[in-house]
Design a protein around this motif. Structure first.
Motif, PDB file in Angstrom:
ATOM      1  N   GLU A 198      29.025  12.935   2.784  1.00 46.07           N
ATOM      2  CA  GLU A 198      29.704  11.951   3.191  1.00 46.07           C
ATOM      3  C   GLU A 198      28.777  10.945   2.096  1.00 46.07           C
ATOM      4  OE1 GLU A 198      32.226  10.860   4.673  1.00 46.07           O
ATOM      5  OE2 GLU A 198      31.904   8.794   4.759  1.00 46.07           O
ATOM      6  N   THR A 199      27.541  10.639   1.969  1.00 43.44           N
ATOM      7  CA  THR A 199      26.902   9.831   1.013  1.00 43.44           C
ATOM      8  C   THR A 199      27.493  10.309  -0.330  1.00 43.44           C
ATOM      9  OG1 THR A 199      24.788  10.055   2.496  1.00 43.44           O
ATOM     10  CG2 THR A 199      24.641   9.383   0.214  1.00 43.44           C
ATOM     11  N   ALA A 200      27.505  11.248  -0.864  1.00 45.03           N
ATOM     12  CA  ALA A 200      28.271  11.538  -2.083  1.00 45.03           C
ATOM     13  C   ALA A 200      29.580  10.811  -2.254  1.00 45.03           C
ATOM     14  CB  ALA A 200      28.290  13.045  -2.384  1.00 45.03           C
ATOM     15  N   ARG A 201      30.483  10.974  -1.346  1.00 44.05           N
ATOM     16  CA  ARG A 201      31.702  10.071  -1.298  1.00 44.05           C
ATOM     17  C   ARG A 201      31.588   8.684  -1.538  1.00 44.05           C
ATOM     18  NH1 ARG A 201      36.241  12.491   0.860  1.00 44.05           N
ATOM     19  NH2 ARG A 201      36.697  10.648   2.182  1.00 44.05           N
ATOM     20  N   LYS A 202      30.635   8.258  -0.795  1.00 38.27           N
ATOM     21  CA  LYS A 202      30.691   6.756  -0.563  1.00 38.27           C
ATOM     22  C   LYS A 202      29.983   6.338  -1.965  1.00 38.27           C
ATOM     23  CE  LYS A 202      29.736   5.999   4.424  1.00 38.27           C
ATOM     24  NZ  LYS A 202      28.841   5.611   5.429  1.00 38.27           N
ATOM     25  N   SER A 211      36.223   4.423  -3.860  1.00 36.77           N
ATOM     26  CA  SER A 211      35.732   5.734  -3.514  1.00 36.77           C
ATOM     27  C   SER A 211      36.680   6.720  -3.140  1.00 36.77           C
ATOM     28  CB  SER A 211      34.830   5.540  -2.407  1.00 36.77           C
ATOM     29  OG  SER A 211      33.434   4.920  -2.899  1.00 36.77           O
ATOM     30  N   PRO A 212      36.590   7.938  -3.046  1.00 38.72           N
ATOM     31  CA  PRO A 212      37.432   9.074  -2.619  1.00 38.72           C
ATOM     32  C   PRO A 212      37.906   8.765  -1.146  1.00 38.72           C
ATOM     33  CG  PRO A 212      35.477  10.031  -3.828  1.00 38.72           C
ATOM     34  CD  PRO A 212      35.175   8.428  -3.655  1.00 38.72           C
ATOM     35  N   GLY A 213      39.090   8.718  -0.897  1.00 39.76           N
ATOM     36  CA  GLY A 213      39.441   8.249   0.216  1.00 39.76           C
ATOM     37  C   GLY A 213      40.150   7.005   0.472  1.00 39.76           C
ATOM     38  N   ASP A 214      39.683   6.147  -0.328  1.00 40.07           N
ATOM     39  CA  ASP A 214      40.294   4.741  -0.475  1.00 40.07           C
ATOM     40  C   ASP A 214      41.505   4.742  -1.224  1.00 40.07           C
ATOM     41  OD1 ASP A 214      37.804   3.627   0.384  1.00 40.07           O
ATOM     42  OD2 ASP A 214      37.197   3.079  -1.474  1.00 40.07           O
ATOM     43  N   ASP A 280      36.714  16.184  -3.259  1.00 40.66           N
ATOM     44  CA  ASP A 280      36.252  14.644  -3.166  1.00 40.66           C
ATOM     45  C   ASP A 280      36.054  13.822  -4.412  1.00 40.66           C
ATOM     46  OD1 ASP A 280      35.943  15.188  -0.430  1.00 40.66           O
ATOM     47  OD2 ASP A 280      33.674  15.533  -0.450  1.00 40.66           O
ATOM     48  N   ARG A 281      35.849  14.943  -5.283  1.00 39.20           N
ATOM     49  CA  ARG A 281      35.720  14.469  -6.705  1.00 39.20           C
ATOM     50  C   ARG A 281      34.327  13.627  -7.005  1.00 39.20           C
ATOM     51  NH1 ARG A 281      39.441  17.201  -9.654  1.00 39.20           N
ATOM     52  NH2 ARG A 281      41.360  17.225  -8.765  1.00 39.20           N
TER      53      ARG A 281
END
Length: 464
Positions: A198-202, A211-214, A280-281
């Protein structure tokens, strides 16, 4: 000192283990003259009239500080060992790995050689290395003088194929500026694998700051990644074992007769890293990393898994961003500090074994190990020298991650990885089966890759 345990190839494909096997016996017809012609020790012979001895020592070493240190310690050795001369040949890392099998196979055998933990079992099982256990017993050199996990890497039952010469305890480095800018809290020491993902995604951002998911996140226009890529297979570095153990598994059974890569914990580990890169990239692809140097030090990634040398280079390069260090995350299997090393060994066919042993004892003596550690580039393998690794103003997390586990002052479990024989062939199998999963993200079939790998690697393990 290479800094141990950074990932290293065993040998180049054209001088692979197959070639080494084909030349086993070392005095194979025709190779003796070839190797002698390529030998860095031509003309270096003992002077029988004067009774002098020449130790031929070959090792990879960087230009500058490392070679200067070696030369100083070797000069000290010669002063206290009258009549003994050391001829040292420094090589680039890849050149060394290619040249060593040729030297051993052709008969131009050095007296003291460098061995990384990833290859020492291979050379030992090929009967190429002297068992040092009897010499240690004779001279009162205790295993307990060394970090236990490190000397275990060089041991096989009661045999000891070499002595560790350095150490590397792995942790996670993080860029505080990037965390602050993203409003993300610094990692806690007891963080989890889920926290890491989760930290890496943010901390991954495209050129529009998404960010990924945005909504609208553009995975092809990324300007900042959350984490440096690291290979999750048991082929490149011992640090991969800290992750698979955290997921509750391991790479091999206790007797190294079977691989465990198709078990659920290993599958979870592989899926974790595949998701980081392909879903996630949040870790750069090979093409995105190309030509960037170290992505963490160059400010492209917010986190990296590394050992103490990362701190050394960040300081030397006067890096502008502040950084911290914490442990590799925990999982259902626990939390681990992976450690690795390189070492030195004496070939069985070395001419001057006794003199080489004296030199090996000198290089692994506490004063010499302290001398290396005080540069803060190389960590010692000898426990009594570990305090010398600590800088005057250590970075937050440096001591608890890189030093205390080796001093046995940590509640985290210290582990290493004993690489089995035929590692270069095993590495080829993993690359064939797993690269499509995360090098190109062309498939999601983790279970299929693991099943194929297990069958092929188990076949190699059965060969001994």
């Amino acid at each position: 000192m290479h800094g141990s345990s950074a990932p290293h190839d065993v040998v180049r494909p054209d001088l692979s283990r197959r070639g080494f096997l084909a030349r086993a016996g070392f005095a194979a017809a025709g190779l003796g003259s070839v190797a002698a012609a390529c030998s860095p020790f031509r003309g270096e012979v003992d002077d029988e009239k004067s009774g002098s001895t020449t130790i031929r020592f070959i090792t990879p070493a960087d230009l500058g500080l490392e070679r200067t240190l070696y030369k100083g310690f070797l000069k000290d050795f010669e002063k206290t060992n009258k009549g003994t001369k050391v001829t040292v040949t420094f090589e680039a890392w890849d050149d060394y790995m290619a040249k060593l099998p040729t030297l051993l196979a052709g008969g131009a055998v050095p007296d003291l050689i460098h061995q990384h933990q990833s290859i020492v079992q291979d050379y030992g099982h090929r009967n190429a290395l002297l068992d040092l256990a009897p010499l240690m017993k004779r001279d009162g050199i205790q295993r307990s003088a060394f970090v236990p996990a490190l000397i275990d890497n060089f041991s096989d039952g009661g045999k000891i194929y070499g002595l560790p010469k350095d150490s590397a305890a792995w942790g996670v480095y993080y860029n505080k500026d990037m965390f602050d800018a993203a409003g993300v809290a610094y990692p806690k020491d007891d963080w989890t694998m889920d926290d890491l993902r989760e930290t890496a995604r943010k901390l991954t951002r495209d050129k529009q700051g998404r960010s990924p998911g945005d909504p609208g996140f553009d995975g092809k226009q990324i300007k900042q990644w959350g984490l440096n890529w690291l290979a999750p297979t048991p082929t490149d570095s011992e640090n991969s074992r800290a992750f698979v153990r955290a997921f509750g598994g391991d790479w091999y059974d206790a007797k190294y007769q079977k691989t465990l890569v198709d078990r659920p914990p290993a599958i979870a580990d592989f899926e974790f890293f595949r998701s980081l890169r392909c879903t996630d990239r949040s870790t750069p692809s090979p093409s995105q990393e190309l030509g960037q140097g170290d992505p963490f030090r160059s400010g492209l990634t917010a986190m990296t898994v590394s050992h103490h040398s990362q701190d050394f280079f960040l300081r030397q390069e006067k890096t502008k961003f502040p950084w911290g260090i914490t442990f590799v995350p925990k999982g259902p299997g626990g939390q681990f500090v992976a450690v690795g090393c390189s070492g030195w060994a004496i070939p069985k066919q070395a001419k001057n074994k006794e003199a080489a042993w004296r030199l090996l004892k000198h290089l692994t003596s506490p004063p010499v190990q302290q001398g290396f550690a005080k540069q803060h580039r190389w960590a010692p393998s000898v426990r009594s020298a570990l305090d010398s690794l600590v800088p005057d103003k250590p970075t937050e997390g440096f001591v608890k991650v890189h030093v205390d586990p080796l001093r046995e002052r940590s509640d985290r479990t210290v582990i290493s990885l004993k690489f089995p024989a035929n590692q270069s062939r095993i590495k080829e199998i993993y690359a064939t089966n797993f690269d499509p999963l995360w090098a190109t993200c062309a498939t999601e079939d983790v279970a299929g890759a693991a099943a194929r790998t297990r069958a092929q690697v188990d076949s190699i393990l059965a060969q001994g």
